[in-house]
Design a protein around this motif. Sequence first.
Motif, short mmCIF file in Angstrom:
data_model
loop_
_atom_site.label_atom_id
_atom_site.label_comp_id
_atom_site.label_asym_id
_atom_site.label_seq_id
_atom_site.Cartn_x
_atom_site.Cartn_y
_atom_site.Cartn_z
N LEU A 61 0.84 -1.19 0.00
CA LEU A 61 0.00 0.00 0.00
C LEU A 61 0.88 1.24 0.00
O LEU A 61 1.64 1.47 0.94
CB LEU A 61 -0.91 0.01 1.23
CG LEU A 61 -1.74 1.28 1.45
CD1 LEU A 61 -2.75 1.48 0.32
CD2 LEU A 61 -2.46 1.23 2.80
N ALA A 62 0.79 2.03 -1.06
CA ALA A 62 1.39 3.37 -1.09
C ALA A 62 0.25 4.37 -0.98
O ALA A 62 -0.83 4.15 -1.54
CB ALA A 62 2.16 3.57 -2.39
N PHE A 63 0.47 5.46 -0.27
CA PHE A 63 -0.61 6.41 -0.05
C PHE A 63 -0.06 7.82 0.08
O PHE A 63 1.11 8.03 0.36
CB PHE A 63 -1.39 6.04 1.22
CG PHE A 63 -0.56 6.10 2.48
CD1 PHE A 63 -0.51 7.27 3.24
CD2 PHE A 63 0.20 5.02 2.88
CE1 PHE A 63 0.27 7.33 4.39
CE2 PHE A 63 0.99 5.07 4.03
CZ PHE A 63 1.02 6.24 4.78
N ASP A 64 -0.94 8.79 -0.15
CA ASP A 64 -0.57 10.19 0.02
C ASP A 64 -0.79 10.61 1.47
O ASP A 64 -1.82 10.28 2.07
CB ASP A 64 -1.42 11.09 -0.89
CG ASP A 64 -1.11 10.90 -2.36
OD1 ASP A 64 0.02 10.49 -2.68
OD2 ASP A 64 -2.00 11.16 -3.20
N ALA A 65 0.17 11.33 2.02
CA ALA A 65 0.04 11.82 3.39
C ALA A 65 -1.14 12.78 3.50
O ALA A 65 -1.57 13.40 2.53
CB ALA A 65 1.33 12.55 3.80
N ALA A 66 -1.67 12.89 4.71
CA ALA A 66 -2.71 13.88 4.97
C ALA A 66 -2.21 15.27 4.57
O ALA A 66 -1.04 15.59 4.70
CB ALA A 66 -3.07 13.87 6.46
N TYR A 67 -3.11 16.07 4.02
CA TYR A 67 -2.85 17.44 3.57
C TYR A 67 -2.10 17.52 2.25
O TYR A 67 -1.75 18.61 1.79
CB TYR A 67 -2.06 18.25 4.63
CG TYR A 67 -2.63 18.16 6.02
CD1 TYR A 67 -3.77 18.86 6.38
CD2 TYR A 67 -2.03 17.35 6.99
CE1 TYR A 67 -4.31 18.77 7.66
CE2 TYR A 67 -2.56 17.24 8.27
CZ TYR A 67 -3.70 17.96 8.60
OH TYR A 67 -4.23 17.87 9.87
N GLN A 68 -1.84 16.36 1.64
CA GLN A 68 -1.02 16.37 0.42
C GLN A 68 -1.60 15.41 -0.62
O GLN A 68 -2.41 14.53 -0.31
CB GLN A 68 0.42 15.99 0.76
CG GLN A 68 1.09 16.97 1.72
CD GLN A 68 2.44 16.51 2.21
OE1 GLN A 68 3.15 15.80 1.52
NE2 GLN A 68 2.81 16.92 3.41
N GLY A 69 -1.16 15.56 -1.88
CA GLY A 69 -1.59 14.67 -2.94
C GLY A 69 -3.10 14.64 -3.09
O GLY A 69 -3.77 15.67 -3.06
N GLU A 70 -3.64 13.42 -3.26
CA GLU A 70 -5.09 13.25 -3.39
C GLU A 70 -5.78 13.09 -2.04
O GLU A 70 -7.01 12.96 -2.00
CB GLU A 70 -5.39 12.02 -4.26
CG GLU A 70 -5.07 12.18 -5.73
CD GLU A 70 -5.52 10.99 -6.54
OE1 GLU A 70 -6.37 11.18 -7.44
OE2 GLU A 70 -5.03 9.87 -6.29
#
Length: 305
Positions: A61-70
């Motif tokens: 699982l790759a994910f965008d940090a809170a407040y960033q990306g999607e």
Amino acid sequence: MNSVNVTFDSAGISLAGRLYLPDEEATPRPAIVVGHPASGVKEQAAGLYASRLAERGFVTLAFDAAYQGESGGEPRGLEDPAHRVEDLKAAVSFLSTRPEVDPHRIGALGICASGGYVVPAAATDHRIRAVATVSAADIGRQFRAGADDTQDPAVIQSMLDAAAAARTAEARGEGVGSFPIFPETAEEARALGGQHGFEGFEYYCTDRAQHPRSAKEFTWSSIDRIAVFEPFRFIAMIAPRPLLMIVGTEAVTRHMTTEAFAEAQEPKELLWIDGASHVALYDKPEYVGPAVEKLVGFFDKQLTG
């Protein structure tokens, strides 16, 4: 290997992730959470490592940090170390609920700043059974002293002054203040940060790996959060769970890995990638290849053995 877009909650903020699934149908399988560098997004280094590991049989699982990306969260461009740690734990919670995943065989991989964030996450979350880092960076130390520890102490003090002024301005209703992460040209990047600064600019701001959703600015309110963050302070608490740290011989930040490794307790491993710089381990095939091979062997032994 195939992948699907997913969302999950992190302390009330919806995070956007990409879940990578091996072709093998056998489930449940071991899984690995992959954290991205500061300013990065899931489509860059984290996604590359996640996809390569999924090709070798792990759910990742790759994910965008809170407040960033999607991902959700306001203000945009906030880099909050405490929440970045919480994001990793939330990712573990999400994986723990997936039918494809054995919740007792979850590991974590952090790249660059996430190589720092993953340490306190794992130190305090015993669901993470094995921990690995690539080009680990202490983001607090980097802002306080520079990537090579030669930054004038006045720099961070000046930034803290600006952060304080920005908080007051925001309280007056004047909006959220931000600052650019990168200079405008490669020449400026090299002049300000040497080869390390140039490689960061090249990765994030040119066709090499730029992405429209990767952060180009941080809020000033990120600075006072980052300045006192010490990700490796409790690295010894990961033991007796295993730790692997991978670093390039040419990385300006290599001292951050070696000093953290010295404080870690057994079982632990340190792998040097000959010729690799800090940023080269994000995407250069000649360096990513051996790093992935080591990660596969490490996680295979610790999560499937």
